[in-house]
Design a protein around this motif. Structure first.
Motif, PDB file in Angstrom:
ATOM      1  N   ALA A 197       0.829  -1.212   0.000  1.00 32.44           N
ATOM      2  CA  ALA A 197       0.000   0.000   0.000  1.00 32.44           C
ATOM      3  C   ALA A 197       0.865   1.264   0.000  1.00 32.44           C
ATOM      4  CB  ALA A 197      -0.946  -0.008   1.201  1.00 32.44           C
ATOM      5  N   PHE A 244      -2.854   0.319  -5.933  1.00 30.71           N
ATOM      6  CA  PHE A 244      -4.221   0.032  -5.509  1.00 30.71           C
ATOM      7  C   PHE A 244      -5.000  -0.567  -6.669  1.00 30.71           C
ATOM      8  CE2 PHE A 244      -8.699   1.279  -5.311  1.00 30.71           C
ATOM      9  CZ  PHE A 244      -9.064   0.563  -4.182  1.00 30.71           C
ATOM     10  N   ASN A 245      -5.754  -1.618  -6.360  1.00 33.97           N
ATOM     11  CA  ASN A 245      -6.638  -2.284  -7.323  1.00 33.97           C
ATOM     12  C   ASN A 245      -5.871  -2.649  -8.599  1.00 33.97           C
ATOM     13  OD1 ASN A 245      -8.996  -3.467  -8.087  1.00 33.97           O
ATOM     14  ND2 ASN A 245     -10.031  -1.565  -8.641  1.00 33.97           N
ATOM     15  N   SER A 277      -3.809  -5.193   0.883  1.00 34.49           N
ATOM     16  CA  SER A 277      -3.423  -3.887   0.338  1.00 34.49           C
ATOM     17  C   SER A 277      -4.417  -3.349  -0.688  1.00 34.49           C
ATOM     18  CB  SER A 277      -2.035  -3.978  -0.303  1.00 34.49           C
ATOM     19  OG  SER A 277      -2.067  -4.784  -1.474  1.00 34.49           O
ATOM     20  N   GLY A 278      -5.491  -4.103  -0.948  1.00 35.39           N
ATOM     21  CA  GLY A 278      -6.503  -3.639  -1.897  1.00 35.39           C
ATOM     22  C   GLY A 278      -6.154  -3.933  -3.349  1.00 35.39           C
ATOM     23  N   ASN A 279      -5.375  -4.988  -3.564  1.00 34.81           N
ATOM     24  CA  ASN A 279      -4.964  -5.367  -4.910  1.00 34.81           C
ATOM     25  C   ASN A 279      -5.404  -6.801  -5.193  1.00 34.81           C
ATOM     26  OD1 ASN A 279      -3.207  -3.016  -5.889  1.00 34.81           O
ATOM     27  ND2 ASN A 279      -2.516  -3.353  -3.799  1.00 34.81           N
ATOM     28  N   THR A 287      -4.037  -0.185   5.378  1.00 35.83           N
ATOM     29  CA  THR A 287      -4.627  -1.342   4.684  1.00 35.83           C
ATOM     30  C   THR A 287      -6.159  -1.315   4.757  1.00 35.83           C
ATOM     31  OG1 THR A 287      -4.226  -2.722   6.642  1.00 35.83           O
ATOM     32  CG2 THR A 287      -2.587  -2.821   4.865  1.00 35.83           C
ATOM     33  N   ALA A 325      -7.386   1.128   2.143  1.00 39.65           N
ATOM     34  CA  ALA A 325      -7.298   0.569   0.785  1.00 39.65           C
ATOM     35  C   ALA A 325      -8.453  -0.390   0.531  1.00 39.65           C
ATOM     36  CB  ALA A 325      -5.963  -0.135   0.591  1.00 39.65           C
ATOM     37  N   ARG A 326      -8.706  -1.285   1.457  1.00 42.86           N
ATOM     38  CA  ARG A 326      -9.793  -2.262   1.277  1.00 42.86           C
ATOM     39  C   ARG A 326     -11.162  -1.595   1.245  1.00 42.86           C
ATOM     40  NH1 ARG A 326      -6.837  -4.586   5.135  1.00 42.86           N
ATOM     41  NH2 ARG A 326      -8.516  -4.477   6.664  1.00 42.86           N
ATOM     42  N   ARG A 328     -11.976   1.063  -0.153  1.00 41.53           N
ATOM     43  CA  ARG A 328     -12.221   1.646  -1.478  1.00 41.53           C
ATOM     44  C   ARG A 328     -12.617   0.598  -2.516  1.00 41.53           C
ATOM     45  NH1 ARG A 328      -6.618   4.285  -1.973  1.00 41.53           N
ATOM     46  NH2 ARG A 328      -7.076   4.136  -4.188  1.00 41.53           N
ATOM     47  N   LEU A 329     -12.495  -0.680  -2.177  1.00 36.86           N
ATOM     48  CA  LEU A 329     -12.842  -1.745  -3.118  1.00 36.86           C
ATOM     49  C   LEU A 329     -14.356  -1.916  -3.222  1.00 36.86           C
ATOM     50  CD1 LEU A 329     -10.213  -4.419  -2.034  1.00 36.86           C
ATOM     51  CD2 LEU A 329     -10.193  -3.062  -4.135  1.00 36.86           C
ATOM     52  N   ASP A 346     -14.572  -5.718  -7.838  1.00 37.63           N
ATOM     53  CA  ASP A 346     -13.118  -5.752  -7.962  1.00 37.63           C
ATOM     54  C   ASP A 346     -12.608  -7.186  -7.831  1.00 37.63           C
ATOM     55  OD1 ASP A 346     -12.735  -2.993  -8.368  1.00 37.63           O
ATOM     56  OD2 ASP A 346     -12.923  -2.622  -6.221  1.00 37.63           O
TER      57      ASP A 346
END
Length: 142
Positions: free
Chosen positions: A22, A27-28, A51-53, A113, A116-117, A119-120, A124
């Motif tokens: 992150a 991201f994503n 990490s939102g990926n 973290t 980041a999550r 925002r998903l 996604d």
């Protein structure tokens, strides 16, 4: 089969490496994971999600040409690897390969973290699986 870890240890490693990812501003995005099968591979996959990926696992026994085709299709932001596979990882994604054992030295930051999550969305991706089907050419299954 040669190692084990508790859920607390898994959470600790995934949180530390997830924070590292992150902090790279990713991201994503797709992240390639090139680690031998085992607990660190699972921790790395969870760190990508933390990490939102989303991730794709590269089997360390797959031919280099196949790995290259997957990388060329996926366009990962980074590749997570280990010391004894680092030459392969660095050749696949120069300047964007990170050693998992170094990543987990990062101090976990749950705010980063969690942000980041948050925002998903449900649409996604979590992971991408590549298959070759009948052609021998890697294709992504989303």
């Amino acid at each position: 089969k040669d190692s084990s870890m508790s859920y607390a240890q898994l959470f600790e490693k995934a949180s530390a490496a997830g924070t590292f990812i992150a902090k790279q501003g990713i991201f994503n995005s797709p992240v390639a994971v090139l680690l031998k099968r085992g607990t660190d591979c699972i921790s790395a996959m969870m760190s990508v999600l933390a990490s939102g990926n989303f991730y794709t696992v590269l089997d360390d026994k797959m031919p280099a040409d196949r790995m290259k085709k997957i990388i060329d299709t996926l366009h990962p932001s980074i590749i997570i690897t280990q010391d004894d596979l680092s030459d392969t990882a660095f050749s696949l994604l120069p300047g964007k390969a990170y050693i998992f054992d170094e990543m987990i030295k990062t101090e976990p930051d749950m705010k980063i973290t969690a942000s980041a999550r948050a925002r998903l969305t449900a649409d996604d991706l979590a992971y991408v699986l590549f298959t070759s089907g009948s052609t021998g050419t890697p294709k992504a299954l989303l």
